[in-house]
Design an enzyme around this catalytic site. Sequence first.
Site, PDB file in Angstrom:
ATOM      1  CG  LEU A  33      -1.850  -1.210   1.327  1.00 50.89           C
ATOM      2  CD1 LEU A  33      -2.710  -1.105   2.574  1.00 50.89           C
ATOM      3  CD2 LEU A  33      -2.726  -1.369   0.089  1.00 50.89           C
ATOM      4  CG  HIS A  37      -3.017   1.134  -2.488  1.00 51.78           C
ATOM      5  ND1 HIS A  37      -1.649   0.997  -2.594  1.00 51.78           N
ATOM      6  CD2 HIS A  37      -3.550   0.390  -3.491  1.00 51.78           C
ATOM      7  CE1 HIS A  37      -1.367   0.194  -3.612  1.00 51.78           C
ATOM      8  NE2 HIS A  37      -2.501  -0.179  -4.180  1.00 51.78           N
ATOM      9  N   GLY A 147      -8.999   3.470  -8.073  1.00 54.53           N
ATOM     10  CA  GLY A 147      -8.211   4.639  -8.443  1.00 54.53           C
ATOM     11  C   GLY A 147      -8.274   4.894  -9.945  1.00 54.53           C
ATOM     12  CB  VAL A 176      -2.148   9.965  -4.865  1.00 52.12           C
ATOM     13  CG1 VAL A 176      -1.227  10.678  -3.889  1.00 52.12           C
ATOM     14  CG2 VAL A 176      -3.572   9.911  -4.317  1.00 52.12           C
TER      15      VAL A 176
END
Length: 283
Positions: A33, A37, A147, A176
């Site tokens: 992660l 995430h 995502g 991100v």
Amino acid sequence: MERVASKEEVRQAVLAAKREGKRVALVPTMGALHDGHLSLVRAACERADYVVVSIFVNPTQFGPGEDFEAYPRDLDRDMQLLRAEGADLLFTPSTASMYAADAQVEVAPGPLGTLWEGAIRPGHFAGVCTVVSKLFNIVLSDLAFFGEKDFQQLTIIKRMVCDLDFPVRVVPCPIVREPDGLALSSRNAYLSPDERRAATVLYRALRTAETLALGGEHDVALIAEAMRECVAEEPLATLDYAAVVDPATLVEPATLDRPARAIIAARLGATRLIDNMQLTTGA
Ligand code: PAF
């Protein structure tokens, strides 16, 4: 946060949450992660009352010679991160419990699964659709968070939910990025320091496309060519594809007369990276 490995335990936990009137969210992951995430988990915690995160490195979505064995795994660290975010339940099924030795049926992604990533990774999206269907059927969440980094995956899963009537709402979450623009990915861990520096070329190519679109450029072929030229200037990068596509069909439109998605895939040494960006037309 409780951790369960069996389908029965996760079903019982979700049933109990639903009996209390809780809205349940699922965040499917393959672990390793990172903040991308965790942003999904945060979004899930905001929108739901009970958040289930699954960690399962799904063998059926890796092709021969891909990185299934090498895929980073660190369950202790992942659990610490998920606890800090306030996830309620971690589901870590074994491969044997997910795939019976005599299993035969899989979920076909259809034509969307043959384009772009699907052309380079045959069978990948059948593996994704099959495991995501199974997770939807096991967890029975109200919401599922994905995502936008894996844009083709997200598009196919939305299509699958619609076409197969899964009673779940797919919630897309923004990419991100590192401060220099590199999209967060578990595979960034494979990059050497030089490759890591060179990897920002994907973001630069996408920004080139964005600038052209905002400047009023409607010629999709010209925008894609500008992205390719940008990547060609980086000696450590080998381009797989750079294109501007319709976000629902993933097909290249003739002209940029509505919002589209710039998509890109390139290899830095042995590591394949993908990225994408929404394009909105200027005047
Ligand atoms: O995006 C991923 O991490 C995987 O493809 C998913 C959705 C967890 C299915 O294995």
